[in-house]
Design a protein around this motif. Structure first.
Motif, PDB file in Angstrom:
ATOM      1  N   ALA A  79       0.828  -1.215   0.000  1.00  0.00           N
ATOM      2  CA  ALA A  79       0.000   0.000   0.000  1.00  0.00           C
ATOM      3  C   ALA A  79       0.861   1.263   0.000  1.00  0.00           C
ATOM      4  O   ALA A  79       0.554   2.240  -0.690  1.00  0.00           O
ATOM      5  CB  ALA A  79      -0.942  -0.009   1.201  1.00  0.00           C
ATOM      6  N   ALA A  80       1.947   1.248   0.752  1.00  0.00           N
ATOM      7  CA  ALA A  80       2.842   2.409   0.792  1.00  0.00           C
ATOM      8  C   ALA A  80       3.581   2.570  -0.535  1.00  0.00           C
ATOM      9  O   ALA A  80       3.780   3.690  -1.001  1.00  0.00           O
ATOM     10  CB  ALA A  80       3.837   2.263   1.939  1.00  0.00           C
ATOM     11  N   ILE A  81       3.970   1.482  -1.131  1.00  0.00           N
ATOM     12  CA  ILE A  81       4.641   1.539  -2.437  1.00  0.00           C
ATOM     13  C   ILE A  81       3.704   2.139  -3.468  1.00  0.00           C
ATOM     14  O   ILE A  81       4.102   2.981  -4.265  1.00  0.00           O
ATOM     15  CB  ILE A  81       5.140   0.147  -2.876  1.00  0.00           C
ATOM     16  CG1 ILE A  81       6.220  -0.354  -1.908  1.00  0.00           C
ATOM     17  CG2 ILE A  81       5.657   0.172  -4.311  1.00  0.00           C
ATOM     18  CD1 ILE A  81       6.640  -1.793  -2.118  1.00  0.00           C
ATOM     19  N   ARG A  82       2.464   1.721  -3.436  1.00  0.00           N
ATOM     20  CA  ARG A  82       1.470   2.259  -4.377  1.00  0.00           C
ATOM     21  C   ARG A  82       1.377   3.774  -4.228  1.00  0.00           C
ATOM     22  O   ARG A  82       1.360   4.505  -5.219  1.00  0.00           O
ATOM     23  CB  ARG A  82       0.111   1.603  -4.126  1.00  0.00           C
ATOM     24  CG  ARG A  82      -0.939   2.009  -5.140  1.00  0.00           C
ATOM     25  CD  ARG A  82      -2.236   1.248  -4.964  1.00  0.00           C
ATOM     26  NE  ARG A  82      -2.049  -0.138  -5.352  1.00  0.00           N
ATOM     27  CZ  ARG A  82      -2.076  -1.177  -4.521  1.00  0.00           C
ATOM     28  NH1 ARG A  82      -2.303  -0.990  -3.245  1.00  0.00           N
ATOM     29  NH2 ARG A  82      -1.899  -2.395  -4.955  1.00  0.00           N
ATOM     30  N   ARG A  83       1.338   4.252  -3.000  1.00  0.00           N
ATOM     31  CA  ARG A  83       1.243   5.697  -2.754  1.00  0.00           C
ATOM     32  C   ARG A  83       2.488   6.417  -3.236  1.00  0.00           C
ATOM     33  O   ARG A  83       2.427   7.523  -3.785  1.00  0.00           O
ATOM     34  CB  ARG A  83       1.005   5.982  -1.287  1.00  0.00           C
ATOM     35  CG  ARG A  83      -0.360   5.433  -0.853  1.00  0.00           C
ATOM     36  CD  ARG A  83      -0.802   6.044   0.382  1.00  0.00           C
ATOM     37  NE  ARG A  83      -1.458   7.285  -0.081  1.00  0.00           N
ATOM     38  CZ  ARG A  83      -2.146   8.089   0.696  1.00  0.00           C
ATOM     39  NH1 ARG A  83      -2.247   7.835   1.958  1.00  0.00           N
ATOM     40  NH2 ARG A  83      -2.703   9.161   0.235  1.00  0.00           N
ATOM     41  N   LEU A  84       3.651   5.831  -3.009  1.00  0.00           N
ATOM     42  CA  LEU A  84       4.908   6.443  -3.464  1.00  0.00           C
ATOM     43  C   LEU A  84       4.971   6.554  -4.977  1.00  0.00           C
ATOM     44  O   LEU A  84       5.511   7.517  -5.517  1.00  0.00           O
ATOM     45  CB  LEU A  84       6.113   5.615  -2.978  1.00  0.00           C
ATOM     46  CG  LEU A  84       6.483   5.722  -1.513  1.00  0.00           C
ATOM     47  CD1 LEU A  84       7.540   4.682  -1.172  1.00  0.00           C
ATOM     48  CD2 LEU A  84       6.993   7.120  -1.199  1.00  0.00           C
ATOM     49  N   LEU A  85       4.424   5.576  -5.669  1.00  0.00           N
ATOM     50  CA  LEU A  85       4.496   5.556  -7.123  1.00  0.00           C
ATOM     51  C   LEU A  85       3.439   6.419  -7.789  1.00  0.00           C
ATOM     52  O   LEU A  85       3.518   6.671  -8.980  1.00  0.00           O
ATOM     53  CB  LEU A  85       4.394   4.111  -7.625  1.00  0.00           C
ATOM     54  CG  LEU A  85       5.512   3.184  -7.200  1.00  0.00           C
ATOM     55  CD1 LEU A  85       5.270   1.769  -7.700  1.00  0.00           C
ATOM     56  CD2 LEU A  85       6.870   3.690  -7.663  1.00  0.00           C
ATOM     57  N   GLU A  86       2.469   6.891  -7.025  1.00  0.00           N
ATOM     58  CA  GLU A  86       1.411   7.725  -7.604  1.00  0.00           C
ATOM     59  C   GLU A  86       1.874   9.119  -7.926  1.00  0.00           C
ATOM     60  O   GLU A  86       2.635   9.765  -7.460  1.00  0.00           O
ATOM     61  CB  GLU A  86       0.212   7.799  -6.668  1.00  0.00           C
ATOM     62  CG  GLU A  86      -0.554   6.533  -6.614  1.00  0.00           C
ATOM     63  CD  GLU A  86      -1.726   6.586  -5.633  1.00  0.00           C
ATOM     64  OE1 GLU A  86      -1.808   7.531  -4.825  1.00  0.00           O
ATOM     65  OE2 GLU A  86      -2.547   5.681  -5.691  1.00  0.00           O
TER      66      GLU A  86
END
Length: 67
Positions: free
Chosen positions: A60-67
C-alpha cells in the motif's frame, strides 16, 4: 523478452509478475496475452518494487509512493 526470460532475469516468479501487473506496480506487457513481450521498463519496475519491499515498505505504501 517473454515471461520466462523476465523471470530468469529478475529472479521473481511468474505469479509475482502477474500480481505486480494486476496491482498496477508495473505496466502490462505489449503484444497481448498470447504474444506478451516484456522490456526494460518491466525489469526496472520489478527492481524498484523489490527494492522498496526490501526497505520494509508494504504494498500500500509503495502504491502511494508511485502515484
Amino acid at each position: 523478452m517473454n515471461i520466462r526470460e523476465l523471470v530468469a532475469r529478475t529472479g521473481i516468479s511468474e505469479r509475482q509478475v502477474r500480481y505486480l501487473i494486476a496491482e498496477g506496480f508495473m505496466p502490462p506487457p505489449t503484444g497481448g496475452r498470447a504474444m506478451a513481450d516484456y522490456g526494460e521498463t518491466h525489469v526496472e519496475a520489478i527492481q524498484r518494487y523489490m527494492r522498496l519491499r526490501e526497505l520494509g515498505f508494504p504494498p500500500a505504501a509503495i502504491r502511494r509512493l508511485l502515484e
